[in-house]
Motif scaffolding. Structure first.
Motif, PDB file in Angstrom:
ATOM      1  N   ALA A 267      14.576  61.362  20.702  1.00  0.00           N
ATOM      2  CA  ALA A 267      13.730  61.153  19.524  1.00  0.00           C
ATOM      3  C   ALA A 267      14.085  59.855  18.819  1.00  0.00           C
ATOM      4  CB  ALA A 267      13.872  62.335  18.569  1.00  0.00           C
ATOM      5  N   ALA A 268      15.383  59.569  18.696  1.00  0.00           N
ATOM      6  CA  ALA A 268      15.810  58.333  18.045  1.00  0.00           C
ATOM      7  C   ALA A 268      15.385  57.109  18.845  1.00  0.00           C
ATOM      8  CB  ALA A 268      17.327  58.348  17.856  1.00  0.00           C
ATOM      9  N   LEU A 269      15.554  57.169  20.157  1.00  0.00           N
ATOM     10  CA  LEU A 269      15.179  56.046  21.005  1.00  0.00           C
ATOM     11  C   LEU A 269      13.664  55.851  21.044  1.00  0.00           C
ATOM     12  CD1 LEU A 269      17.760  56.767  23.801  1.00  0.00           C
ATOM     13  CD2 LEU A 269      17.604  54.603  22.563  1.00  0.00           C
ATOM     14  N   ALA A 270      12.920  56.963  21.023  1.00  0.00           N
ATOM     15  CA  ALA A 270      11.461  56.860  20.979  1.00  0.00           C
ATOM     16  C   ALA A 270      11.013  56.199  19.681  1.00  0.00           C
ATOM     17  CB  ALA A 270      10.836  58.244  21.121  1.00  0.00           C
ATOM     18  N   ALA A 271      11.602  56.605  18.557  1.00  0.00           N
ATOM     19  CA  ALA A 271      11.250  55.994  17.272  1.00  0.00           C
ATOM     20  C   ALA A 271      11.624  54.519  17.252  1.00  0.00           C
ATOM     21  CB  ALA A 271      11.948  56.737  16.133  1.00  0.00           C
ATOM     22  N   GLU A 272      12.752  54.176  17.853  1.00  0.00           N
ATOM     23  CA  GLU A 272      13.176  52.779  17.915  1.00  0.00           C
ATOM     24  C   GLU A 272      12.168  51.951  18.714  1.00  0.00           C
ATOM     25  OE1 GLU A 272      17.518  50.999  18.613  1.00  0.00           O
ATOM     26  OE2 GLU A 272      16.485  51.502  20.471  1.00  0.00           O
ATOM     27  N   ALA A 273      11.701  52.499  19.846  1.00  0.00           N
ATOM     28  CA  ALA A 273      10.703  51.795  20.652  1.00  0.00           C
ATOM     29  C   ALA A 273       9.386  51.646  19.896  1.00  0.00           C
ATOM     30  CB  ALA A 273      10.484  52.538  21.967  1.00  0.00           C
ATOM     31  N   ARG A 319       3.895  57.099  18.010  1.00  0.00           N
ATOM     32  CA  ARG A 319       4.597  57.365  16.759  1.00  0.00           C
ATOM     33  C   ARG A 319       4.559  58.860  16.428  1.00  0.00           C
ATOM     34  NH1 ARG A 319       2.702  53.570  13.657  1.00  0.00           N
ATOM     35  NH2 ARG A 319       4.620  52.393  13.384  1.00  0.00           N
ATOM     36  N   SER A 320       3.401  59.475  16.576  1.00  0.00           N
ATOM     37  CA  SER A 320       3.287  60.913  16.304  1.00  0.00           C
ATOM     38  C   SER A 320       4.188  61.718  17.234  1.00  0.00           C
ATOM     39  CB  SER A 320       1.829  61.360  16.474  1.00  0.00           C
ATOM     40  OG  SER A 320       0.994  60.731  15.516  1.00  0.00           O
ATOM     41  N   ALA A 321       4.234  61.329  18.501  1.00  0.00           N
ATOM     42  CA  ALA A 321       5.089  62.028  19.459  1.00  0.00           C
ATOM     43  C   ALA A 321       6.559  61.893  19.095  1.00  0.00           C
ATOM     44  CB  ALA A 321       4.833  61.496  20.866  1.00  0.00           C
ATOM     45  N   ALA A 322       6.967  60.694  18.661  1.00  0.00           N
ATOM     46  CA  ALA A 322       8.366  60.480  18.276  1.00  0.00           C
ATOM     47  C   ALA A 322       8.730  61.301  17.044  1.00  0.00           C
ATOM     48  CB  ALA A 322       8.608  58.992  18.014  1.00  0.00           C
ATOM     49  N   TYR A 323       7.846  61.318  16.049  1.00  0.00           N
ATOM     50  CA  TYR A 323       8.114  62.113  14.850  1.00  0.00           C
ATOM     51  C   TYR A 323       8.207  63.604  15.188  1.00  0.00           C
ATOM     52  CZ  TYR A 323       7.005  58.031  11.917  1.00  0.00           C
ATOM     53  OH  TYR A 323       7.006  56.802  11.310  1.00  0.00           O
ATOM     54  N   TYR A 324       7.309  64.073  16.060  1.00  0.00           N
ATOM     55  CA  TYR A 324       7.346  65.488  16.422  1.00  0.00           C
ATOM     56  C   TYR A 324       8.629  65.819  17.175  1.00  0.00           C
ATOM     57  CZ  TYR A 324       6.086  70.027  18.270  1.00  0.00           C
ATOM     58  OH  TYR A 324       6.096  71.364  18.587  1.00  0.00           O
TER      59      TYR A 324
END
Length: 440
Positions: A267-273, A319-324
């Motif tokens: 989740a952290a890496l997805a948000a960073e990307a 972004r929605s996927a990372a937040y979820y």
């Protein structure tokens, strides 16, 4: 469920964005990655003291901010915007959750307070560069991913009251500067072989700040396409270590803790990307409004507008996927109790799926940024390549994307059973045929 962010979460985002905007422009990033540690140590200390960044997801009992994966993901989104070179992912998303989940009370007290204060950095060292497998993101981590007792892994041997480690690991994030190494190693011989985690302290309690090094440990920074994500090769020759948990953990507990840590880290890496892609897209939009062709800005051409609109929609979905994924990773975290592992109730496959979508989005946005910047965009010196290199190297380190999706489908049981006998038997692993279906 209230999907809106709290005022505290907005404040974390605003504070980080303002600080990084002042201290971490493209020129500062390029200068920082060429220093021996690979990042700006003064800026890291400022982020630790003013924002509490390394301890953001740690309990207050250990000096943390008592937040969770969502706040860590929001912080990573802001660091991703600046392509910040720092030990944040290695320390806060990989090593600290494992120490919190498996460490003894003495180990937690000694290490987590110093990590939260920015006095120590840490990282996870996995043999053979199989970080994504160890975190159960691209495959089950209950096999011989750590070497299986063969060459290429790391072996642990009990000696007196301590342990000795022998072997090597590559592609270790910030491995050349980390003060604490959480090392995955095999022990127990061939018949009873299992993977456990060990602590190697290069500084801090028991060694003292500024220690020259650990006997038998060789750390060499590796050359990487993406210099903003420093990596190192570690060679261990009878290195002194201590068992994480001091005998309370077994191989199954280690595998569960690694998988739970993987959900938070994904989740952290997805948000960073997502943050990196957002900035790359915004700068591209600004550029096409200024660059003229045939007497008009190229951003006024419908073909360019359509390309940018498609990227915007893809970015919002990522972004929605990372937040979820961040919410899912933290939903099983009752308050901030220190006796609870790192977010063990995450929905199966969500982290891997969000990471796959974010990496794919960053790659697409970075490629379009290079093209739409024209000739200048194809020069290595242009800032667009900071995002292009991050996209390329993150997928090599954590992917590939199709394996992340295949693992998510496997965890979610997407291709098990099925009407008409077309599916696999319940509980059966994903086969090559179903992996091809996921790839499509």
């Amino acid at each position: 469920m209230d999907a809106a962010f709290t005022e505290e979460q907005h404040e974390i985002r605003r504070t980080l964005r303002e600080l990084l905007h002042k201290r971490c422009g493209p020129d500062e990033v390029k200068a920082a990655v060429r220093t021996p540690p690979g990042y700006d140590e003064q800026l890291w200390r400022q982020l630790a003291t003013q924002v509490g960044l390394p301890g953001l997801a740690l309990p207050a009992a250990y000096g943390g901010a008592d937040c969770g994966p969502t706040e860590l993901a929001l912080a990573c989104e802001e660091t991703g915007r600046a392509v910040l070179p720092s030990p944040l992912i290695a320390t806060a998303a990989l090593a600290a959750p494992l120490i919190l989940a498996l460490g003894s009370e003495r180990q937690r007290t000694e290490l987590l307070h110093a990590i939260a204060a920015g006095e120590l950095t840490a990282t996870l060292a996995v043999p053979a560069g199989r970080l994504s497998t160890a975190l159960a993101l691209t495959g089950p981590n209950d096999g011989d991913w750590a070497g299986g007792g063969r060459a290429g892994g790391i072996q642990a041997r009990a000696q007196g009251t301590g342990w000795r480690l022998y072997g090597e690991a590559g592609q270790v994030l910030n491995g050349h500067t980390a003060d604490v190494l959480v090392v995955a190693a095999h022990t127990g011989g061939f018949a009873r072989s299992r993977t456990l985690l060990f602590l190697v302290r290069a500084a801090g309690p028991g060694r003292g700040e500024g220690a020259a090094g650990v006997p038998g440990l060789l750390r060499v920074r590796q050359t990487a396409l993406d210099e903003t994500r420093p990596q190192a090769r570690l060679e261990l020759r009878e290195v002194e270590a201590e068992l994480l948990g001091e005998g309370r953990c077994d191989g199954a507990a280690v595998a569960r803790a690694l998988a739970a840590t993987g959900a938070t880290a994904a989740a952290a890496l997805a948000a960073e990307a997502v943050g990196a892609a957002d900035t790359a897209l915004a700068r591209t939009v600004g550029y096409v409004q200024e660059r003229t062709q045939f007497g008009r800005p190229i951003g006024s051409f419908q073909a360019v507008q359509h390309r940018l609109a498609d990227l915007y929609v893809t970015l919002q979905a990522a972004r929605s996927a990372a937040y979820y994924a961040a919410w899912s990773a933290g939903r099983g975290r009752p308050g901030a109790r220190a006796d609870v592992g790192p977010c063990g109730a995450a929905e199966p496959g969500v982290g891997a799926l969000a990471l796959a979508q974010a990496l794919e989005t960053l790659r697409a946005v970075a490629a379009e940024a290079v093209q739409l910047h024209g000739g200048i965009g194809f020069t290595w010196e242009h800032e667009a390549h900071l995002y292009f290199k991050r996209a390329a190297c993150d997928e090599l380190l954590l992917g590939p994307v199709h394996r992340l999706r295949a693992r998510a489908a496997e965890e979610a049981g997407l291709f098990t059973g099925g009407a008409g006998g077309g599916g696999q038997a319940p509980g059966a692993p994903v086969t090559a045929g179903t992996r091809e279906a996921v790839d499509v």
